[in-house]
Write a protein that holds these residues in place. Structure first.
Motif, PDB file in Angstrom:
ATOM      1  N   GLY A  11      17.773  95.215  72.580  1.00 44.43           N
ATOM      2  CA  GLY A  11      18.683  95.212  71.444  1.00 44.43           C
ATOM      3  C   GLY A  11      18.077  94.552  70.218  1.00 44.43           C
ATOM      4  N   ALA A  12      17.331  93.449  70.438  1.00 45.59           N
ATOM      5  CA  ALA A  12      16.694  92.745  69.316  1.00 45.59           C
ATOM      6  C   ALA A  12      15.654  93.623  68.633  1.00 45.59           C
ATOM      7  CB  ALA A  12      16.060  91.452  69.813  1.00 45.59           C
ATOM      8  N   LEU A  13      14.884  94.372  69.418  1.00 43.75           N
ATOM      9  CA  LEU A  13      13.883  95.272  68.834  1.00 43.75           C
ATOM     10  C   LEU A  13      14.543  96.375  68.011  1.00 43.75           C
ATOM     11  CD1 LEU A  13      11.393  95.635  71.841  1.00 43.75           C
ATOM     12  CD2 LEU A  13      11.009  94.396  69.695  1.00 43.75           C
ATOM     13  N   VAL A  14      15.632  96.934  68.540  1.00 43.42           N
ATOM     14  CA  VAL A  14      16.351  97.986  67.815  1.00 43.42           C
ATOM     15  C   VAL A  14      16.900  97.442  66.499  1.00 43.42           C
ATOM     16  CG1 VAL A  14      18.367  99.499  67.871  1.00 43.42           C
ATOM     17  CG2 VAL A  14      16.921  99.271  69.898  1.00 43.42           C
ATOM     18  N   GLY A  27      28.096  80.813  61.986  1.00 42.06           N
ATOM     19  CA  GLY A  27      28.415  82.192  62.360  1.00 42.06           C
ATOM     20  C   GLY A  27      27.337  82.823  63.220  1.00 42.06           C
ATOM     21  N   ILE A  28      26.063  82.566  62.896  1.00 36.87           N
ATOM     22  CA  ILE A  28      24.953  83.110  63.677  1.00 36.87           C
ATOM     23  C   ILE A  28      24.947  82.515  65.082  1.00 36.87           C
ATOM     24  CG2 ILE A  28      22.440  83.110  63.908  1.00 36.87           C
ATOM     25  CD1 ILE A  28      22.318  83.351  60.826  1.00 36.87           C
ATOM     26  N   VAL A  29      25.135  81.191  65.179  1.00 41.57           N
ATOM     27  CA  VAL A  29      25.139  80.528  66.491  1.00 41.57           C
ATOM     28  C   VAL A  29      26.328  81.011  67.331  1.00 41.57           C
ATOM     29  CG1 VAL A  29      25.394  78.308  67.667  1.00 41.57           C
ATOM     30  CG2 VAL A  29      23.866  78.509  65.691  1.00 41.57           C
ATOM     31  N   ALA A  30      27.504  81.109  66.706  1.00 43.70           N
ATOM     32  CA  ALA A  30      28.674  81.587  67.439  1.00 43.70           C
ATOM     33  C   ALA A  30      28.459  83.021  67.923  1.00 43.70           C
ATOM     34  CB  ALA A  30      29.917  81.515  66.552  1.00 43.70           C
ATOM     35  N   THR A  31      27.825  83.831  67.082  1.00 45.17           N
ATOM     36  CA  THR A  31      27.549  85.219  67.445  1.00 45.17           C
ATOM     37  C   THR A  31      26.556  85.317  68.596  1.00 45.17           C
ATOM     38  OG1 THR A  31      27.985  86.018  65.196  1.00 45.17           O
ATOM     39  CG2 THR A  31      26.602  87.409  66.604  1.00 45.17           C
ATOM     40  N   VAL A  81      21.462  88.541  68.225  1.00 38.31           N
ATOM     41  CA  VAL A  81      20.979  89.177  69.459  1.00 38.31           C
ATOM     42  C   VAL A  81      19.656  88.556  69.943  1.00 38.31           C
ATOM     43  CG1 VAL A  81      20.145  91.348  70.459  1.00 38.31           C
ATOM     44  CG2 VAL A  81      22.281  91.310  69.156  1.00 38.31           C
ATOM     45  N   PRO A  82      18.669  88.291  69.074  1.00 35.44           N
ATOM     46  CA  PRO A  82      17.471  87.580  69.563  1.00 35.44           C
ATOM     47  C   PRO A  82      17.792  86.201  70.127  1.00 35.44           C
ATOM     48  CG  PRO A  82      17.037  88.586  67.435  1.00 35.44           C
ATOM     49  CD  PRO A  82      18.506  88.729  67.684  1.00 35.44           C
ATOM     50  N   LEU A  83      18.751  85.481  69.524  1.00 39.36           N
ATOM     51  CA  LEU A  83      19.166  84.192  70.083  1.00 39.36           C
ATOM     52  C   LEU A  83      19.709  84.368  71.498  1.00 39.36           C
ATOM     53  CD1 LEU A  83      21.049  82.194  67.277  1.00 39.36           C
ATOM     54  CD2 LEU A  83      18.880  81.625  68.375  1.00 39.36           C
ATOM     55  N   ALA A  84      20.514  85.407  71.698  1.00 39.70           N
ATOM     56  CA  ALA A  84      21.058  85.690  73.027  1.00 39.70           C
ATOM     57  C   ALA A  84      19.945  86.006  74.016  1.00 39.70           C
ATOM     58  CB  ALA A  84      22.046  86.850  72.955  1.00 39.70           C
ATOM     59  N   ALA A  85      18.913  86.721  73.568  1.00 40.04           N
ATOM     60  CA  ALA A  85      17.783  87.048  74.449  1.00 40.04           C
ATOM     61  C   ALA A  85      17.040  85.776  74.863  1.00 40.04           C
ATOM     62  CB  ALA A  85      16.828  88.009  73.737  1.00 40.04           C
ATOM     63  N   ILE A  86      16.781  84.889  73.910  1.00 36.04           N
ATOM     64  CA  ILE A  86      16.084  83.636  74.222  1.00 36.04           C
ATOM     65  C   ILE A  86      16.895  82.804  75.207  1.00 36.04           C
ATOM     66  CG2 ILE A  86      15.303  81.439  73.236  1.00 36.04           C
ATOM     67  CD1 ILE A  86      14.691  83.026  70.640  1.00 36.04           C
ATOM     68  N   LEU A  87      18.197  82.666  74.951  1.00 31.57           N
ATOM     69  CA  LEU A  87      19.061  81.900  75.849  1.00 31.57           C
ATOM     70  C   LEU A  87      19.071  82.503  77.248  1.00 31.57           C
ATOM     71  CD1 LEU A  87      21.255  79.730  76.381  1.00 31.57           C
ATOM     72  CD2 LEU A  87      22.936  81.401  75.582  1.00 31.57           C
ATOM     73  N   SER A  88      19.160  83.818  77.340  1.00 38.97           N
ATOM     74  CA  SER A  88      19.228  84.481  78.644  1.00 38.97           C
ATOM     75  C   SER A  88      17.927  84.307  79.424  1.00 38.97           C
ATOM     76  CB  SER A  88      19.545  85.966  78.461  1.00 38.97           C
ATOM     77  OG  SER A  88      20.771  86.147  77.791  1.00 38.97           O
ATOM     78  N   HIS A  89      16.779  84.400  78.744  1.00 39.40           N
ATOM     79  CA  HIS A  89      15.500  84.166  79.419  1.00 39.40           C
ATOM     80  C   HIS A  89      15.419  82.724  79.926  1.00 39.40           C
ATOM     81  CE1 HIS A  89      13.190  87.855  79.088  1.00 39.40           C
ATOM     82  NE2 HIS A  89      13.587  88.014  77.831  1.00 39.40           N
ATOM     83  N   ILE A 125      27.665  86.497  72.483  1.00 41.51           N
ATOM     84  CA  ILE A 125      26.754  87.424  73.158  1.00 41.51           C
ATOM     85  C   ILE A 125      26.070  86.750  74.344  1.00 41.51           C
ATOM     86  CG2 ILE A 125      24.776  88.954  72.876  1.00 41.51           C
ATOM     87  CD1 ILE A 125      25.403  89.162  69.930  1.00 41.51           C
ATOM     88  N   GLY A 126      25.386  85.642  74.123  1.00 39.03           N
ATOM     89  CA  GLY A 126      24.554  85.039  75.164  1.00 39.03           C
ATOM     90  C   GLY A 126      25.323  84.480  76.339  1.00 39.03           C
ATOM     91  N   LEU A 127      26.139  83.444  76.106  1.00 41.99           N
ATOM     92  CA  LEU A 127      26.860  82.796  77.209  1.00 41.99           C
ATOM     93  C   LEU A 127      27.850  83.745  77.872  1.00 41.99           C
ATOM     94  CD1 LEU A 127      27.654  79.167  75.958  1.00 41.99           C
ATOM     95  CD2 LEU A 127      26.164  79.848  77.853  1.00 41.99           C
ATOM     96  N   THR A 128      28.561  84.519  77.062  1.00 45.22           N
ATOM     97  CA  THR A 128      29.559  85.436  77.631  1.00 45.22           C
ATOM     98  C   THR A 128      28.925  86.404  78.615  1.00 45.22           C
ATOM     99  OG1 THR A 128      31.002  85.284  75.701  1.00 45.22           O
ATOM    100  CG2 THR A 128      31.233  87.234  77.096  1.00 45.22           C
ATOM    101  N   ASN A 129      27.821  87.030  78.225  1.00 44.56           N
ATOM    102  CA  ASN A 129      27.194  88.009  79.103  1.00 44.56           C
ATOM    103  C   ASN A 129      26.523  87.364  80.307  1.00 44.56           C
ATOM    104  OD1 ASN A 129      27.136  91.001  77.999  1.00 44.56           O
ATOM    105  ND2 ASN A 129      27.099  89.641  76.228  1.00 44.56           N
ATOM    106  N   ALA A 130      25.948  86.180  80.136  1.00 44.76           N
ATOM    107  CA  ALA A 130      25.355  85.490  81.276  1.00 44.76           C
ATOM    108  C   ALA A 130      26.420  85.195  82.331  1.00 44.76           C
ATOM    109  CB  ALA A 130      24.681  84.199  80.808  1.00 44.76           C
TER     110      ALA A 130
END
Length: 314
Positions: free
Chosen positions: A44-47, A71-75, A190-198, A80-85
């Motif tokens: 998603g981040a690449l797209v 707003g960016i952190v909440a997003t 979305v990149p923040l969510a990717a970093i958190l998920s990794h 995105i990150g915590l919810t999906n994890a």
């Protein structure tokens, strides 16, 4: 409250998020859940990076205020990150029906957080009745085993946590009053969510060495990365900005409907009469909360002389 644009955003978000559960059922059989989420948001981040490079200027992307950062952190971190994890890990322990019912507490929780943190996102008694109807409709569609709701081990608490973080994050986005557009916040989030998920995948000790990804899992990853990892979030966060967090999160009542129809069309699952009745209950609840329930009467009053609508017929 709903215009043609918000209706389109609502429909796109609900359909693409609903497809996530169908794709996840195929992908999680081959890929660990947190790593699945992480790669989803890598894609998603690449797209979104390609989209931003061709459609947005640096001036449109640059955060300027504390509200932009919040707003960016909440997003990225919360919605995105915590919810999906929490959602993807929790689904390992319970059936999809139980997962749908527990996560559909999201629209119920959103007005609670809105009442605490916002002054203009309050529901009427009719709105709360609509929320309850929506949840009842989800229960009819999902048809979970009642014993599984109390005996799901870690699954139910994790899914409840996902509903809480999703609802809270949506309200925080509204409260942040950012100057950035919802599109720019999503590009950063979305990149923040990717970093958190990794990081969570590594911390949980998920092993990906020698991981084999068959074509069906690769297709699932591409779907959740491109369609429900980039496009759906662009539409969803735009919807929050266009309406409010409470009404935007009504789409999560329709996600189990889309999942049920998708499972019937693509996986050969059955649709019962009870599920069809649940679709109708969800729709009635949606009409009550959205304020569209009185629309036919308002239209009638505009096209028919008032004496034929309002006069006492006796």
């Amino acid at each position: 409250m709903f215009t043609r644009r918000t209706g389109a955003l609502f429909l796109v978000s609900a359909v693409l998020f609903g497809g996530t559960f169908v794709a996840a059922k195929a992908g999680l059989a081959h890929i660990p859940p947190l790593f699945f989420v992480a790669v989803r948001f890598d894609i998603g981040a690449l797209v979104l990076a390609a989209f931003a490079a061709t459609r947005l200027s640096w001036d449109e992307l640059r955060p300027r205020t504390a509200g932009d950062i919040v707003g960016i952190v909440a997003t990225g971190v919360i919605v995105i990150g915590l919810t999906n994890a929490l959602l993807f890990v929790g689904q390992q322990y319970v059936s999809s029906g139980v997962a749908a019912v527990v996560f559909s507490l999201n629209p119920i929780l959103t007005p609670v957080f809105a009442a605490l943190l916002l002054s203009d996102d309050r529901l009427s008694a009719r709105g709360f009745a609509g929320m309850a109807l929506g949840l009842a409709g989800v229960a009819l569609v999902a048809d979970p085993d009642p014993s599984a709701l109390s005996g799901g081990g870690l699954g139910v608490p994790l899914l409840l946590g996902a509903a809480v973080t999703s609802a809270l994050g949506a309200v925080l986005i509204r409260r942040a009053d950012a100057t950035l557009s919802s599109t720019a916040s999503t590009v950063w989030g979305v990149p923040l969510a990717a970093i958190l998920s990794h990081a969570l995948s590594f911390g949980a000790g998920e092993s990906v060495s020698g991981l084999s990804v068959p074509p069906v899992a690769l297709a699932a990853l591409l779907y959740v990365g491109v369609f429900s990892g980039a496009i759906a979030y662009l539409a969803y966060f735009a919807l929050i900005n266009e309406t409010d967090a409470t009404r935007a999160n009504l789409l999560f009542y329709f996600v189990p409907v889309v999942s049920a129809v998708g499972g019937w069309a693509l996986l050969g699952e059955t649709l019962s009469v009870q599920s069809l009745a649940g679709f109708g209950v969800i729709f009635v609840g949606f009409l009550l909360v959205s304020g569209l329930a009185g629309a036919p009467v308002r239209v009638l009053r505009q096209v028919v002389p008032a004496r034929f609508v309002d006069d006492d017929p006796v």
